[in-house]
Design an enzyme around this catalytic site. Structure first.
Site, mmCIF file in Angstrom:
data_model
loop_
_atom_site.group_PDB
_atom_site.id
_atom_site.type_symbol
_atom_site.label_atom_id
_atom_site.label_comp_id
_atom_site.label_asym_id
_atom_site.label_seq_id
_atom_site.Cartn_x
_atom_site.Cartn_y
_atom_site.Cartn_z
ATOM 1 C CG LEU C 228 -1.792 1.210 1.422
ATOM 2 C CD1 LEU C 228 -2.775 1.330 0.279
ATOM 3 C CD2 LEU C 228 -2.500 1.135 2.759
ATOM 4 C CG ASP C 229 -0.567 4.572 0.228
ATOM 5 O OD1 ASP C 229 -1.228 4.483 -0.818
ATOM 6 O OD2 ASP C 229 -1.078 4.871 1.321
#
Lengths: 284, 284, 284, 284
Positions: C228-229
C-alpha cells in the site's frame, strides 16, 4: 433588518490608536462572535481590517454605531466600513478560445467550490460553446468581426445588462479592454495574465520568456485597470522550466499554473479578502 | 601529452545525423568510459553535447580524431570541440558592501565545496575586508572615489593581472561595468541580480517589487554582457512574499534566495555544464 | 512491417562500454533521425536509454539488429529493447466520490491534451456519473455494497475485459486493491495519493498532516504494487500551509496539487518516459 | 519599573468573547501603540494572541491589569500572559562535524542578522573549531569518546552552566539527546532535521529518500521533545530532485535547504512568534 449567520466587516482608512479596540468593542456589545480578525497598517499609515463574525444584529444600527463612536483621534470622514453577509458572488466569465481556465471554473462551479455563481459565459469566438453547454450555462457568442472595438464592447455591455454581475472574470479573454469599458466595473474585473508580471507585459509572454531564456515561468491574477497588465496583483505562482522547453512547451506547462492561480485569486476576491490600495492588493 | 582521470568534452555546432554516434564511437575506440552524456538540439538546429568520461588518452590525438572524422553531412568548420580535465576553476570575487553572497562563497570555499579557488576578493569599499581576512584570502580595496569609471576599472584590471582568473564572480558588486571592461572576460563574468529578471531591471529592484505589489520575489544569476541585466540567465529562484513585507523586508528575505541561486549557478559554470547560445544559457 | 512517423526506443540492462554508440550507430545506418536521446546509468550499474526518433523502417529488422549486434562486452541476454510508435494510450479511470482529479482528466481529454483515450470510468459510487456523462464517456457503477473485496474486484475485472486498457488510472479511487487484482496490471496502474509520500501512508493523510503540524502538504503519483502506497513514485508536488488551516482546509488546498501532479505523472507515463527499477521510477 | 521601546505581549488560553477587545482596551488606556497584532483560535477553542506594541509603561501594573480585568466569561486561571521587551536572545549552538548550518549562523551573527547572541559553540568533535575561532566565539570540544551517554550529557550541561543560554540550537548535532537532558530546556531546544518530517525519521534520511525514489527532498526545523524527530514543527522547506541524484548528491543539495530553514525557524523563535500547542507550533 435582522440578519443571521456569518458576516464580513471590512474597514479601511488612516490609522490611529484604538481602531481595533473600537471595532471589537462594538461587536462585543452587540454580542457578536468574532471568528477571525485580521488587520494591517501600511508603511504610509493606512489601516485595513477584515473581521469575520457571526450572530444576529441590526445591520444599519451596527454600521451606524461603528461610524459614530470612533475614537476621537480617528479621521472619521476618511474611514469606510463595508458590511457583507458571507455569500456567493454573481459573476460572468469572458473567454476567447482557450479552455483551461474556463474548464477549471466550470468544474469548480459544478461542484459548488467556486464561491460564486456563473451567470453566463461571453466569448468573441464560439469554440468553447460546446464545453459551456455541458454545464447548462448560457453562452453568448459576441464576435468582434467587422466591429470597431467600441461597438464590440457595446455589444458585450448590452449582454452584461441581462446579468448585472458583481464581478467579471477574464479567463483568457485575449483582447484589450478600453478604459470606457473598464470604468463600468471599477475593481470588479479579474484577469489572468500568462506571465510572472511585471515581466513580459503584453502579447506572447511565453515567446518572450523563451527568447529571454528564463528558468522560471509564471502566471499573475490581477484586477484590471486602465493600464494594460498593470492593475493590482492578487496572486502569482511559478514553475521551473529549462532550455529544452520551446515557447509552445512553456505555454502548455504554464496553463496549469494559470488556472490554479486564477482560482486562488477568485477565492480571495469572492470571500472579500482583498483590499485595493493604490496599485497594490492587500490580502487579509 | 597523456592525461588520466575525469574529463569533459563539450561540442557544439549545427545539427546533423550521426553526431552522437560519431563522438561515442571515437571515445569507444579509445577505450574511454562515458560516465555521463547529455545532448540538446535547439529549435533552430544547433547541436550541443556534454560528455563526461574517464580513462587515459592523448589529448591532441583525441581532439584531432574528433574533428577530422565527422560524418560527411556535418558542417565541420562550424563545429567546435572543447576538452577539459575536470578540475577546480580559478576565480576572483568582486563585491561592494553586502556580505551575504560573499559569506556564502567563503564558507563553501573553506570547506572545499565551491569547485573553485578564490584567488582574491576586490571591493570598491573596505567594509568586507574583516570577513575576507578571516579566511586568509587577499582583499583588494579599490575605491572608486575621485576616479572616472574608466580609471576605476583600469585599477581593477591591474589587480586582476596579478591573478589571471578564469572567472569573475560579481557577488553583489553594485556598479555597472563598461563594455571595455566586460570585453576582457567574454562569458566569464557571472553576476547575481536581486530580482526575478527580466522584471525589475536596474536599481532598487525590491523597492520596485514592493511598489508593484508582487506576491513573489526572486533572484537571477546570469552572465554579464554589454546590456545591463540582459546577459544569458543561468539560474533563478523565487520566494513568496505578501503585502505585509516592506521593501526592506523583501531585501532581507531576498538575500537567502540570492546567495543560494548564485552558488547553484557557479556550480553549473565551474563544472562546464553551461553553453551560451545567443542570449540563452543551455545547461547540460 | 513498415512504420512511418515518430517512434520511441526504450532500452535497459547492465551497463557496458559502447551501448550508446551501438544504438546510435544502428539508427544512423537505417537513416533514422534522432530527435531526442536520454540515458542514465544507476549507481548499481544499470543502463537506461530512451531514444525518440523519426523515419521509415522495418520494425522487426531494426529490433533484431539492435539485439544481435551489441558490443561483445554487453550482457546481451539481460538487455531489453522496447520499440513503440509514439501514440495515445488507452486507459480506464477508476474513481470513488471526489471529482477534482476526474474533472481534470476529462477536460484534458475533451481538448486532446491527455495523450490518452479514456475508454471508460468505473466507480464504486454513482455520484460522478453526471459529470462523466457530460463528456460522452461510458460510466460503470460497480458498487462494493454487499460484496466481498474479491467479488467486487471480480466485477471490476469483468468490466475491464470490455475495454482492455493499457493503463488503469486511480483518480482518487479510495479502496485498497488486492494483490490478485494488481497482478493483472503489472506497472500499469497509476495512483494519486494525497500526501507527500512516504509521509502519511494510509487513510486520512490531511488529518495526519494537521495533527503533526506540518508546514507543507503534498501529493504523490505512483505506480501501484502490492505494498500500500509504496510503489515507484513518478511525480510529487507540495504546497505551503500554516497552522490556520484545518485538516479540511488542507484537503481543499491539496486537491489542486493532487490533480496537477496526477496529470503530470500521466503525461510522463503515456509518453513512455518512465522506467521502473526496483522501487524507483527513472524518468527520461 | 518603567520600560521604553518595543514590546511583545503573548497571550494564550481558552477562547471566549471579548478577549481581543479586552487586550486592545488595556493597551489603549495605557496609551500604548499597537504596531502589529495577530491572533488565532484553534479548532479546539484555544486562543492565541501576539501583540507587538511600543510606548512607556509600568510592566507589573500592565500585566496585573491584563490579568484582573478579563471579561467575565473568560477562564482567568487558564489564561497566561507573557510580556517581553523585543531584544536579542542568548543562545548556545551545538554541532557535530558538518559546517553548513553553523557557518550560516556565524555569518548572520557576525553581521547582526541573527536576532541572537551566540555565547558559545559546543561539539562532540573538534573539526569545526577552526571555523568558530575565526568569529571569536568560545568553542567547547566535549568528546563523547569513552563516556556513557549520561556522562557526556553531564559534561555538556556543566559547560552550559557557564552560559545559561535561553535557547539551544542543534545545528546538525548528530546525537540523540536523552529525556533527562531535554527536560532542562523545555521548548527551548531547536533542531534541524535533514528530511521533510515525518518522512524519514531517524538516521540517514537522504539514503532513505534515495531508496524510496522521492522526487522532492526537504528539511524540518522543530522543537526537541522526548520523542525523536517528533517535536513541534516550526518551519519546513523542500527542493526537487530526480533519479540522477545519488543519496550523496541529495545530501549536498539538501544542505542548502537545511541551513535556510533553520535560520528562518530561529528568526521566528527569537522574535517570540511561536506558540506551542500540544505537538503543533502556532506561528503568529
Amino acid at each position: 433588518m435582522t440578519v443571521p449567520n456569518k458576516h464580513i466587516l471590512l474597514m479601511d482608512g488612516p490609522d490611529s490608536k484604538g481602531l481595533i479596540y473600537h471595532v471589537t468593542g462594538v461587536l462585543f456589545r452587540h454580542n457578536l462572535n468574532i471568528i477571525h480578525n485580521d488587520e494591517y497598517v501600511s508603511p504610509s499609515g493606512q489601516f485595513f481590517m477584515r473581521t469575520e463574525f457571526e450572530g444576529v444584529f441590526d445591520n444599519d444600527a451596527l454600521l451606524d454605531e461603528l461610524k459614530t463612536t470612533l475614537p476621537e483621534s480617528a479621521n472619521q470622514s476618511a474611514i469606510t466600513f463595508r458590511l457583507n453577509p458571507k455569500r456567493k458572488k454573481n459573476i460572468v466569465v469572458m473567454v476567447t478560445k482557450e479552455h483551461h481556465c474556463l474548464g477549471e471554473l466550470l468544474i469548480r462551479y459544478a461542484f459548488d467550490e467556486l464561491d460564486a455563481d456563473i451567470l453566463a459565459v461571453i466569448s468573441n469566438y464560439n469554440v468553447l460553446q460546446p464545453l459551456v453547454s455541458k454545464f447548462g450555462i448560457p453562452f453568448h457568442y459576441v464576435s468582434h468581426e467587422g466591429k470597431t472595438r467600441e461597438e464590440h464592447e457595446e455589444s458585450i455591455l448590452r449582454t452584461l445588462t441581462i446579468y448585472e454581475p458583481e464581478y467579471l472574470v477574464l479567463a483568457k479573454y485575449m483582447r484589450v479592454l478600453t478604459p470606457g469599458f473598464v470604468n463600468h466595473f471599477p475593481n470588479r474585473i479579474v484577469n489572468i495574465h500568462h506571465s510572472f508580471l511585471p515581466a513580459f507585459i503584453g502579447a506572447n509572454p511565453y515567446r518572450q520568456a523563451y527568447d529571454r531564456g528564463v528558468k522560471i515561468i509564471g502566471a499573475t491574477a490581477h484586477f484590471v485597470n486602465n493600464n494594460l497588465d498593470e492593475g493590482p496583483i492578487i496572486a502569482q505562482n511559478v514553475k521551473e522550466v529549462d532550455h529544452r522547453q520551446t515557447a509552445t512547451d512553456m505555454a502548455t506547462e504554464g496553463r496549469d499554473v494559470e488556472k490554479i492561480v486564477l482560482s486562488q485569486a477568485l477565492k480571495l476576491v469572492f470571500n472579500d479578502r482583498v483590499f485595493i490600495s493604490g496599485n497594490r492588493a492587500i490580502v487579509l
